[in-house]
Design an enzyme around this catalytic site. Structure first.
Site, PDB file in Angstrom:
ATOM      1  N   GLY A  98       0.720  -1.174  -0.026  1.00  0.00           N
ATOM      2  CA  GLY A  98      -0.136  -0.166  -0.070  1.00  0.00           C
ATOM      3  C   GLY A  98       0.663   1.169  -0.111  1.00  0.00           C
ATOM      4  O   GLY A  98       2.136   1.228   0.134  1.00  0.00           O
ATOM      5  N   GLY A 100       2.658   3.494   1.496  1.00  0.00           N
ATOM      6  CA  GLY A 100       3.378   3.811   2.629  1.00  0.00           C
ATOM      7  C   GLY A 100       3.702   5.196   2.908  1.00  0.00           C
ATOM      8  O   GLY A 100       3.910   5.525   4.176  1.00  0.00           O
ATOM      9  N   ASP A 129       8.458   5.375   8.549  1.00  0.00           N
ATOM     10  CA  ASP A 129       8.155   6.697   8.998  1.00  0.00           C
ATOM     11  C   ASP A 129       7.380   7.559   8.164  1.00  0.00           C
ATOM     12  O   ASP A 129       7.009   8.428   8.289  1.00  0.00           O
ATOM     13  CB  ASP A 129       9.563   7.481   9.407  1.00  0.00           C
ATOM     14  N   GLY A 130       7.005   7.037   6.881  1.00  0.00           N
ATOM     15  CA  GLY A 130       6.422   7.597   5.851  1.00  0.00           C
ATOM     16  C   GLY A 130       7.036   8.799   5.040  1.00  0.00           C
ATOM     17  O   GLY A 130       6.165   9.655   4.533  1.00  0.00           O
ATOM     18  N   ARG A 187      -1.624   0.276  -9.755  1.00  0.00           N
ATOM     19  CA  ARG A 187      -0.561  -0.439 -10.265  1.00  0.00           C
ATOM     20  C   ARG A 187      -1.066  -1.973 -10.171  1.00  0.00           C
ATOM     21  O   ARG A 187      -2.315  -2.157  -9.926  1.00  0.00           O
ATOM     22  CB  ARG A 187       0.436  -0.300  -9.049  1.00  0.00           C
ATOM     23  N   ASP A 260       4.103  -4.291  -7.559  1.00  0.00           N
ATOM     24  CA  ASP A 260       3.576  -2.973  -7.003  1.00  0.00           C
ATOM     25  C   ASP A 260       4.214  -1.774  -7.665  1.00  0.00           C
ATOM     26  O   ASP A 260       3.851  -0.555  -7.162  1.00  0.00           O
ATOM     27  CB  ASP A 260       3.658  -2.930  -5.343  1.00  0.00           C
ATOM     28  N   ASN A 261       5.338  -1.861  -8.465  1.00  0.00           N
ATOM     29  CA  ASN A 261       5.881  -0.634  -9.108  1.00  0.00           C
ATOM     30  C   ASN A 261       5.659  -0.804 -10.521  1.00  0.00           C
ATOM     31  O   ASN A 261       6.324  -0.129 -11.226  1.00  0.00           O
ATOM     32  CB  ASN A 261       7.275  -0.591  -8.883  1.00  0.00           C
ATOM     33  N   ASP A 270       7.603   5.157  -9.822  1.00  0.00           N
ATOM     34  CA  ASP A 270       8.305   5.011  -8.642  1.00  0.00           C
ATOM     35  C   ASP A 270       9.815   5.036  -9.064  1.00  0.00           C
ATOM     36  O   ASP A 270      10.342   3.844  -9.009  1.00  0.00           O
ATOM     37  CB  ASP A 270       7.717   3.556  -7.942  1.00  0.00           C
TER      38      ASP A 270
END
Length: 493
Positions: A98, A100, A129-130, A187, A260-261, A270
């Site tokens: 997801g 992040g 930490d996003g 994606r 996911d990329n 990405d």
């Protein structure tokens, strides 16, 4: 509750927003606000993307806009969210992933999604930490615009903003946020997520949304007996094949082609441990984290097909027949080589195909690999030779002079009846003078870390028009320094 809301203390960017992806509902996303960063400052801005979005003149002059695009102030008319997806990472099923650290502001009325990367933790941060650091944010900003300048499908980047807030990676670095723009950030992994969890209603809703928005021709196809989902898979396969052909022709290494990329629209997405080749090495691995070489340069076309096979598996509950799904992937095997040969012919100044072209292409690539010849400089010098007849700058690139001379004879014979000026024009449109080499990005990053962002602006201007000569900028088109080979780019950002 409405998907759009005003905020009494919000920045008005002068854009109108619509629900877009958010209309799919809470199964697909989590609404949340970005986490503020203190004392933001501008690092880089793309006026070309600002115009594409329809931002008003002087859009960046407002302190409220700077704060909003750093996640410190809400944007009027938006309800930000992060999306859930899953995926295969380095060939292994990783389960739920997801957004992040990417938070979507929403979709503009012009049909472009706007996303803040590095804007803080989300429910999908998986202990992270996003945040994004300045170095990776500058690289993504510049490469997004560089790829667009090269004519390669890509997400775009409006701006980078920085903050002195500390971010802990291998060492303490400063934070940054990239404002990314694309028609869609969906994606392959979005489809994998719902398929893996046997949530076929959500899978169908997602597929219907993407088809109706971006692949409407699949609804009226006679392909696969009118199976819109199979036609959709085939269309994604063909877009992906065309994208990979462009990557390979320009010498671009993505570095982390996890499912996911992979963009469902066939966009480059990405930007992490990417690299444009310096010396031509088909087996080059640009990602220091890729210890097995899964994503080496020459493996990228096969990995893309593998990822498409994963997408086919995810769509199988909708397609309904495994043989039909496999058949929908078949066109990749013809589109990729045809597109790649077409791109390489253009680099050679050949507008039309002829017998022997494949051997000419393979011959020069073998010569380049054998001598680790600088990829971008070779093609640009060959273009200049076609224009001015000066062969020595090209020949000087090769230690194997007899080998090059033999290839050049075949090249010259192929052009014997051609219009040389026309061929030179095609070559200069197909072989960039400027690409975002690692050392150029590193120099701009190091200056920006000292609050000097002029290098980012200079590179942006060159990379947005990479086929032009840009007199006085030859230093940005020269050979990389020896220290460039010591730069290590990994998945850490």
């Amino acid at each position: 509750m409405s998907l759009l809301a005003e905020d009494t203390e919000a920045a008005d960017l002068g854009l109108r927003w619509k629900p877009g992806f958010a209309a799919l509902g809470p199964a697909f996303l989590t609404e949340l606000r970005p986490t503020p960063l203190p004392d933001p400052y501008w690092v880089g801005r793309s006026e070309a993307v600002a115009r594409q979005l329809g931002l008003p003149a002087g859009w960046h002059e407002s302190g409220a806009t700077l704060a909003a695009l750093t996640g410190s102030l809400p944007v009027a008319g938006t309800r930000p969210f992060a999306t859930v997806y899953s995926g295969h990472q380095f060939g292994v099923w990783a389960g739920q992933l997801g957004d992040g650290r990417a938070i979507m502001l929403g979709e503009t009325e012009g049909g472009l999604e706007v996303q803040l990367k590095g804007a803080g933790r989300t429910p999908y941060s998986r202990g992270g930490d996003g945040r994004a650091v300045l170095r990776s944010s500058i690289r993504e900003f510049l490469c997004s615009e560089a790829m667009h300048g090269l004519g390669i499908p890509t997400t775009r980047a409006l701006c980078v903003t920085g903050s002195d807030a500390p971010v802990y990676r291998e060492e303490i670095e400063s934070a940054a946020v990239v404002t990314r723009v694309a028609p869609s950030f969906v994606r392959f992994g979005h489809f994998e997520h719902f398929a893996a969890n046997q949530r076929n209603d959500e899978l169908r809703a997602l597929a219907d949304y993407v088809i109706d928005r971006y692949y409407p021709a699949c609804r009226n196809t006679e392909r696969f007996g009118g199976n819109a989902y199979a036609a959709f898979l085939e269309a994604v396969s063909e877009r992906t094949a065309a994208l990979l052909a462009q990557w390979q022709a320009v010498g671009f290494c993505h570095g982390v082609m996890n499912t996911d990329n992979m963009s469902i629209l066939g966009l480059t997405i990405d930007y992490g441990p990417f690299q444009f080749l310096d010396g031509f090495d088909p087996r080059h691995i640009c990602n220091h984290s890729d210890t097995s070489g899964r994503y080496a340069f020459n493996q990228q076309p096969n990995v893309a097909y593998w990822n498409l096979f994963c997408l086919a598996q995810a769509l199988l509950p909708l397609i309904g027949d495994q043989e039909v799904a496999v058949t929908a992937l078949e066109s990749y095997k013809t589109v990729f080589p045809n597109e790649f040969e077409g791109r390489m012919r253009a680099k050679l100044g050949l507008p039309e195909a002829a017998e022997g072209d494949r051997a000419l292409i393979e011959g020069v690539l073998k010569l380049l690999a054998a001598g680790k010849v600088d990829y971008t400089i070779f093609w640009r010098r060959l273009s200049n030779y076609m224009a001015d007849g000066n062969l020595e700058p090209v020949r000087d690139l090769f230690l194997d002079r007899p080998g090059f001379d033999a290839w050049l004879l075949s090249f010259s014979q192929r052009h014997a009846a051609a219009d040389r000026a026309r061929a030179a024009e095609l070559m200069r449109r197909s072989n960039p003078k400027f690409v975002l080499r690692n050392h150029l990005g590193q120099q701009a990053i190091e200056a920006s870390q000292q609050k000097d962002h002029s290098g980012v602006a200079v590179l942006l201007a060159l990379l947005q028009t990479p086929f032009e000569e840009h007199p006085g900028a030859d230093a940005y088109a020269g050979f990389p320094p020896d220290w460039a080979s010591t730069i290590e780019i990994s998945c850490s950002s």
